[in-house]
Scaffold this active site. Sequence first.
Site, PDB file in Angstrom:
ATOM      1  N   SER A  56       3.985  -4.685  -4.337  1.00 56.02           N
ATOM      2  CA  SER A  56       5.347  -4.865  -4.532  1.00 56.02           C
ATOM      3  C   SER A  56       5.792  -5.779  -5.758  1.00 56.02           C
ATOM      4  O   SER A  56       5.085  -6.782  -5.775  1.00 56.02           O
ATOM      5  CB  SER A  56       6.349  -5.431  -3.307  1.00 56.02           C
ATOM      6  OG  SER A  56       7.745  -5.778  -3.309  1.00 56.02           O
ATOM      7  N   TYR A  63       7.343 -10.212   4.194  1.00 53.67           N
ATOM      8  CA  TYR A  63       7.072  -8.932   3.450  1.00 53.67           C
ATOM      9  C   TYR A  63       6.403  -9.225   2.466  1.00 53.67           C
ATOM     10  O   TYR A  63       5.250  -8.916   2.184  1.00 53.67           O
ATOM     11  CB  TYR A  63       8.104  -8.235   3.423  1.00 53.67           C
ATOM     12  CG  TYR A  63       7.989  -7.065   2.570  1.00 53.67           C
ATOM     13  CD1 TYR A  63       7.348  -6.009   3.107  1.00 53.67           C
ATOM     14  CD2 TYR A  63       8.253  -7.122   1.182  1.00 53.67           C
ATOM     15  CE1 TYR A  63       7.049  -4.840   2.106  1.00 53.67           C
ATOM     16  CE2 TYR A  63       8.039  -6.120   0.203  1.00 53.67           C
ATOM     17  CZ  TYR A  63       7.654  -4.935   0.806  1.00 53.67           C
ATOM     18  OH  TYR A  63       7.382  -3.738  -0.081  1.00 53.67           O
TER      19      TYR A  63
END
Length: 258
Positions: A150, A163
Amino acid sequence: MTTTGRHRGRIALVTGGSRGIGRAISRRLAAQGALVAVHYGHDHAAAERTVKEIEADGGRAFAVHAELGVVGDAATLWTAFDRELAARDAPPGLDILVNNAGITLPRTIEQVTEDDYDRVFAVNTKAPFFITQQALVRLRDGGRIVNVSSGATRIAYPAIVAYSMTKAALDHLTLSLAQHLGPRGITVNTVAPGFTETEINPTLRDPQIRQALAGASVFNRLGAPADIADVVAFLAGDDARWITGQCIDATGGVHLGL
């Protein structure tokens, strides 16, 4: 999609391959000739739909089920993978592994419970670690591993701190594996998407949120799953044979400047 021969004769596994970015990756690899194992954790219908789409486009695929984030998840996945290959009289082994499956946790540090933390790390970090570990006896020399991370790992984003930590750990796995597997001719790379439009992101239904996230990119638009799939397919091919241990930013230039 028009089938090309870039991955002809290769066998690929895409975790979380039935929806969103994973679906686009599965379809792209199959369109380029690979036999694709479309992994899913819960949504059998989505996996079957993705397989049917691939077959309708002239490609080859099959669904593989394994819930991630539970004890024995990697062994369950590979047992199902081996069984499905044998059922199709396909040669055993693997050429391309895409660790795409993951869950999010939209909470600040004050809101994250120990159960939340354990769950997001179990799915996003522990599962790909052991899936990859057990893939190594199947992965042919000259194979490819692509981890989907990400863009949040390079941006301070307190709203998804746990996350982001899971994806940062995945980034280091890429680095270490690239060094470890280099003697076998196996490349290991990371692709880091940014704000991407998928059917499983409910926040994008809000026009104001869509506009704000699109505006973070230098192209003033949200990413499409195909934008990410094309990068993954490139890294999985021979043209990327001299690229390893790298994180390819596929955010569309999110937050490049002030």
